[in-house]
Design an enzyme around this catalytic site. Structure first.
Site, short mmCIF file in Angstrom:
data_model
loop_
_atom_site.label_atom_id
_atom_site.label_comp_id
_atom_site.label_asym_id
_atom_site.label_seq_id
_atom_site.Cartn_x
_atom_site.Cartn_y
_atom_site.Cartn_z
N LEU A 247 -42.28 -28.32 -9.27
CA LEU A 247 -41.05 -27.69 -8.77
C LEU A 247 -40.47 -28.56 -7.68
O LEU A 247 -40.90 -28.52 -6.52
CB LEU A 247 -41.33 -26.27 -8.26
CG LEU A 247 -41.98 -25.30 -9.25
CD1 LEU A 247 -41.96 -23.88 -8.68
CD2 LEU A 247 -41.29 -25.33 -10.61
N ASP A 248 -39.49 -29.37 -8.05
CA ASP A 248 -38.93 -30.37 -7.15
C ASP A 248 -38.06 -29.71 -6.07
O ASP A 248 -37.21 -28.88 -6.37
CB ASP A 248 -38.09 -31.36 -7.96
CG ASP A 248 -37.38 -32.38 -7.09
OD1 ASP A 248 -38.08 -33.20 -6.48
OD2 ASP A 248 -36.14 -32.32 -7.01
#
Length: 590
Positions: A247-248
């Site tokens: 999850l950037d």
């Protein structure tokens, strides 16, 4: 779990996320929509709580889809790939890494407009210049596959944002906007660019929120349709073999005026919701949060073992760099002793180099200003570019060091010396033995140095550590025993081959920091079943050091072995001499 109970849990997440938000639908209707998007016609599956979905054999290689390319003619002025680069990367994994690396993180492989893939134009397409979904599926059949969910923002050239400009859905209501009169002074910024970007739309002038750059427009998760879009994207990735989700920049996901707009409670709840949805479709899936923030805030993303399965151990890279440049491990030891053991079902994701630079925010409160300044100055002499961020008071400060790790460790604060290869290997020997799952950047595996040409051509600091190898040139270097690339590749693979055989190196095995004298740094690992102990000791200096075995409290009734050299410890032996930057892994099991 029954579907009714699953729906109830999803509704609880949504009630928490959207408290006080004027929704376009009821909570139960939204829950039904998300569940349909994720499950489709699949049954609800029950994940086993607190189950470790990894062991000591897990190592994740981090690479761009085109980190290695095969060209038709390596000598021609414009290099044209003779095959999709994902084919080349897949072959490298099968031929060069099969015995030591079992997982691959392919950095964003979608069509993009900037930031080397992190400005996504279409989340459900593979960039044609890299390959296709068939290539992704083929890789996923051979290794565990990790992909980015670039969830905070998308490209200003995406269809969604083009629709926003034209005043139509989907997209019109998908982006976070604000007024130029809003008080945004509390917003935490990772960049020096303006937070708001003014654009002309069919409905008039709008000011869109851009945390990272004007080309990366922040999505508005207060609109549940945005959330549903990403649930559908996740399902598409699962269907194509992706089981590990990065999850950037997720810490910035939820925005509220008069707050810092980072790490807000709604962000944590969205992650918990995504975990619930994902693991009830694919119980073996793993969520890793990428939150480049101070250490205490980063730890919060574990939740109560109900949020991220793994968190990036962002403090490790700058602390380890400081340790090896200074020959002083006090800060590293203090940090390690303060880190809580990961609960079963969670793990640290350890790395010391990546496609980004070495972040400095994670050592706020861990290194003082003098230590930080000295580290910045030293790596600058070694070729680093220093990226800055703007603080709330308007001042700029170093945010990230952009440099190839091999170059960053070519010397100490005293300057470049002859111990660069040993220092570089020592850094990886520390990382591979620590509690957690190792993430190995491909350019560390290959000993790649600063790519000044790529930096000059792009004028982007991070490009200095994003070299693209020509396959034949790379294989020639790896076969040349006079090349440092050969020695780096050989030594790192040797360490990984040893690591995967040790139960004490399980990501959740016990770890205690040792208190050793002089320039020795060490910690003790014990397997979950308590049968194996490994004392990991490192000379972090450019001078020989003596390890007194009495300081380790080895059990006299057991035979001890040094795993890296495959040497037995002699009965009655009192000490071991360590050469500069030499690692030792002392085990009671061979």
């Amino acid at each position: 779990m029954s579907k009714a109970l699953f729906e109830q849990r999803v509704e609880q997440h949504l009630t928490s996320i959207y408290e006080g938000v004027d929704l376009c639908m009821s909570i139960d209707a939204l829950a039904s929509m998300l569940i349909t998007t994720m499950l489709r016609d699949d049954p609800v599956r029950d994940p086993t709580p607190h189950k470790n979905r990894w062991d000591q054999q897990d190592v994740i290689l981090i690479a761009y889809g085109d980190s290695i390319m095969r060209y038709r003619d390596a000598e021609q002025a414009v290099a044209v790939p003779s095959e999709p680069p994902l084919h080349t990367l897949h072959r490298f994994m099968k031929n060069q890494c099969a015995g030591t690396i079992n997982a691959l993180h392919i950095l964003p492989f979608y069509p993009y407009s900037s930031d080397e893939g992190f400005s996504v134009m279409n989340y459900v397409q593979v960039n044609e210049s890299l390959g296709s979904w068939d290539d992704i599926q083929g890789i996923a059949q051979d290794v565990k596959l990790m992909a980015d969910l670039v969830i905070n923002h998308c490209s200003s050239r995406s269809r969604w944002f083009e629709n926003f400009i034209q005043g139509k859905e989907p997209g019109l209501s998908y982006f976070k906007t604000a007024s130029l009169n809003d008080d945004l002074s509390d917003v935490v910024r990772p960049r020096t660019s303006p937070l708001l970007n003014t654009v002309q739309t069919a409905l008039g002038e709008r000011h869109v929120w851009c945390t990272f750059s004007p080309d990366q427009v922040d999505l508005d998760f207060a609109n549940p349709l945005v959330l549903n879009e990403f649930v559908g994207i996740i399902r598409h990735y699962l269907d194509n073999g992706i089981k590990i989700f990065r999850l950037d920049a997720v810490a910035f996901l939820w925005k509220e005026l008069n707050t810092s707009c980072i790490n807000l409670p709604q962000t944590h709840e969205v992650i918990r919701l995504l975990r619930t949805l994902i693991e009830h479709v694919e119980p073996s899936a793993v969520i890793i949060t990428e939150t480049n923030i101070p250490n205490r805030e980063n730890l919060s993303y574990f939740g109560n073992a109900n949020e991220a399965h793994c968190i990036y151990n962002f403090s490790l890279p700058p602390l380890l760099l400081h340790t090896l440049l200074s020959g002083d491990s006090k800060a590293l030891k203090h940090w390690m002793m303060s880190m809580p053991p990961a609960q079963n079902g969670t793990a640290y994701f350890n790395f010391i180099a990546s496609h980004d630079g070495i972040g400095l925010r994670p050592v706020e409160g861990l290194l003082d200003e003098d230590e930080l300044g000295q580290m910045v100055n030293t790596v600058s002499r070694f070729g680093a570019k220093v990226s800055m961020r703007t603080a709330n008071n308007g001042t700029s400060s170093p945010y990230e060091l952009n440099i190839a790790l091999f170059d960053a460790l070519q010397g100490t604060h005293k300057g470049v010396d002859k111990w660069g290869l040993q220092r570089f290997t020592c850094a990886h020997a520390i990382m591979f033995a620590l509690e957690g799952i190792p993430g190995l950047y491909i350019h560390s595996l290959l000993g790649t140095t600063n790519d000044y040409e790529r930096f000059e051509n792009s004028q982007h600091n991070r490009c200095i550590n994003r070299h693209r190898w020509q396959e034949s040139a790379l294989l020639e270097k790896l076969a040349d025993q006079s090349s440092h690339h050969y020695h780096v590749f050989t030594q790192i693979n040797n360490l990984l081959a040893i690591r995967k055989q040790q139960d004490a190196f399980h990501p959740n095995a016990t770890q205690f920091t040792l208190h050793l004298t002089g320039a020795l740094f060490g910690f003790w690992r014990q397997s979950i079943d308590r049968r194996q102990s490994v004392f990991c000791v490192y000379n972090i200096s450019d001078e020989p050091q003596t390890l007194l075995l009495a300081d380790l409290n080895l059990i006299d009734t057991e035979q001890w072995f040094e795993l890296i050299s495959a040497q037995a410890i002699e009965q009655g032996q009192q000490s071991i001499e360590l050469a500069p930057y030499q690692p030792l892994w002392l085990s009671n099991r061979q």
